[in-house]
Design an enzyme around this catalytic site. Sequence first.
Site, mmCIF file in Angstrom:
data_model
loop_
_atom_site.group_PDB
_atom_site.id
_atom_site.type_symbol
_atom_site.label_atom_id
_atom_site.label_comp_id
_atom_site.label_asym_id
_atom_site.label_seq_id
_atom_site.Cartn_x
_atom_site.Cartn_y
_atom_site.Cartn_z
ATOM 1 N N MET A 19 48.851 15.738 43.167
ATOM 2 C CA MET A 19 47.672 16.600 43.116
ATOM 3 C C MET A 19 46.739 16.226 44.260
ATOM 4 S SD MET A 19 46.873 16.703 39.007
ATOM 5 C CE MET A 19 47.117 14.937 38.760
ATOM 6 N N GLN A 72 55.270 13.245 49.365
ATOM 7 C CA GLN A 72 55.472 14.691 49.410
ATOM 8 C C GLN A 72 54.903 15.281 50.704
ATOM 9 O OE1 GLN A 72 53.214 17.837 47.174
ATOM 10 N NE2 GLN A 72 55.116 17.964 45.988
ATOM 11 N N CYS A 102 52.450 24.845 46.353
ATOM 12 C CA CYS A 102 51.000 24.991 46.464
ATOM 13 C C CYS A 102 50.636 26.463 46.612
ATOM 14 C CB CYS A 102 50.461 24.213 47.659
ATOM 15 S SG CYS A 102 48.681 24.425 47.872
ATOM 16 N N ASN A 204 57.239 21.322 34.525
ATOM 17 C CA ASN A 204 55.831 21.050 34.805
ATOM 18 C C ASN A 204 54.994 22.254 34.386
ATOM 19 O OD1 ASN A 204 53.786 21.270 37.685
ATOM 20 N ND2 ASN A 204 53.466 19.781 36.075
ATOM 21 N N GLY A 205 53.854 21.961 33.769
ATOM 22 C CA GLY A 205 52.936 23.041 33.411
ATOM 23 C C GLY A 205 52.446 22.957 31.984
ATOM 24 N N ASP A 206 51.155 22.642 31.813
ATOM 25 C CA ASP A 206 50.455 22.714 30.533
ATOM 26 C C ASP A 206 50.860 21.673 29.495
ATOM 27 O OD1 ASP A 206 49.291 24.889 31.707
ATOM 28 O OD2 ASP A 206 50.205 26.389 30.403
ATOM 29 N N ARG A 229 47.352 17.821 35.391
ATOM 30 C CA ARG A 229 45.948 17.894 34.997
ATOM 31 C C ARG A 229 45.608 17.072 33.753
ATOM 32 N NH1 ARG A 229 44.752 23.942 34.267
ATOM 33 N NH2 ARG A 229 46.945 23.977 33.625
#
Length: 346
Positions: A19, A72, A102, A204-206, A229
């Site tokens: 991130m 990365q 991104c 990945n995600g939530d 996050r």
Amino acid sequence: MVTIGNLQLPDFPLLLAPMEDVSDPPFRAVCKDNGADLMYTEFISSEGLIRDAIKSRRKLDIFDYERPVGIQIFGGDEESLSLAAKIVDVTNPDLLDINFGCPVKKVAMKGAGAGVLKDIDLMVRLTDAVVKSSKLPVTVKTRLGWDDNTRNIEEVAERLQDVGIKALAIHGRTRTQMYKGEADWTLIGKVKNNPRIKIPIFGNGDIDSPEKALEYQNRYGVDGIMIGRAAIGYPWIFNEIKHFAKTGTHLAPPTVEERVAVCKKHLQKSVEWKGPIVGIFEMRRHYANYLKGLPNIKEFRGKLVTLTTEPEINEVLDAVTSYYTGFEFPKTEIELINYHEKCPID
């Protein structure tokens, strides 16, 4: 075990997502302490590396206590990515990751990050160039597609595997979704269960709770989960997921003392890596996240974001510990930080 090239990870590893302006060495240090199995640097511009941009070079800093760790990079030009890959090799990370995810306009509209999703042939050529230029295991992080009409991740996964990537992390949104709505893991599951796919697939995600992590592991069969996050201000999520998967019970929420201790270490590492001025200034955005849930914290927080020396800040943090001794945090869902990648091109 999960294998990425010659790198071995535990069964169902938990990865810290890269991130921008978050996943720096100080943040990675506290996530490693709290159970992250594999971490990535903030993404690095291939063009910036080639022209020796200070910010890009600084993002190459990795430390032995972080390992395994991946660097990365991003870019939209084969030659630049190839040269950047060779520069990364010298720093000796455990793997090299390419950012094709991104979604921010100034990256995607210039043919890098998620912008490459509009041209799968280009994505394949870019990936092939990096694989051929690096001695490291090469992995990719991407999204489902550019928009709902081009959710082409199944084709992408097959073609990138064919040119030699060793693992694929998939964010369950398209580029046009940015971070809105819910992540859709159904296509991630299809990629994982495609008999042609032999490399590890990370979802990945939530992911914001141990229950959801275990549910998605069982429902979609992914090899591991990448968390972004939810770890901001709450690095304990990694060990909480591991404990729940092993025992079916929840760890107690971190105490005030534990939260302050991690906050102090984050501050210490920030000052060590960035220097006292920048380290203290950039740490200010983290205090609210670490101390979230404490009643009437505004006065303490106000002091923390104005003080300019580490001893002064630690004194206030000690006062927080004393003032809230015995306070019990309720077990609540982790609130996903309203994080938006800046994706600067440097």
